[in-house]
Enzyme design. Sequence first.
Site: not given
Length: 270
Positions: A2-3, A58, A91, A110, A151, A260
Amino acid sequence: MPELPEVETTRRGLAPHLQGRRVHGVILRRADLRWPIPPEVAELLPGQRIEDIRRRAKYLLLDTAIGSAVLHLGMSGSLRVLPGDTPLRAHDHVDISLDNGRLLRFNDPRRFGSLLWQPAGEVHPLLQGLGPEPLDDAFDGDYLFARSRGRSAPVKTFLMDQAVVVGVGNIYAAESLFKAGISPLREAGKISRERYQRLADAVKEILGYAITRGGTTLRDFISPDGAPGYFEQELLVYGRDGLPCPNCGRALKHATIGQRASVWCSHCQR
């Protein structure tokens, strides 16, 4: 995982059921989540009134007068408000029972989620050093331009750095860079102020819209009312490697950036 839009969707779904309610009790069936649940959660939370439910990055914070329960959904966690006699499922690790006979149940197959404690007046170590919220006014092109100087990392990696800006994960970084026309491979320190303003605007627009659509359901996310997120149906590049670009029709490219999976259009994004 989830973002930000999924976590904000969860917060908005829970708030009407939790704000103003008093905690009756806490049941910890498994305390060995990503980090062990500290004993303060079960010892201090009962009897406290939930004054607010906030989101920072988050994380969700259930605020009381003496401190806050700090929740993270991890990879597969979900929070549901249920009748107190709802049968357990696999769970279901934590129940926070309320004074109206209902309960807040945390399910996490998880076990990468977390439930921690933040004393009043303190900031939990996991919340220290975080960048601004992407929907706040402080997040704009000038800010990104200043933070990116010197950067050499790819801009997608830079954008996903929680010390730069919080809550922009893989899905929304890919979609925002596509909307802004910036290659995820572009060196962060070599992007102009004007292009960063386009990127900041894209992040705000896409995250804001995703929240209205209930987030993105790819595998594990379900909102507190059991509904999936619908933004997945409108993804333009994420998860579409090899398919035609929605703008130019050329095949979308795929590469691993910062460990990613990344998808972009090499023609539309420079």
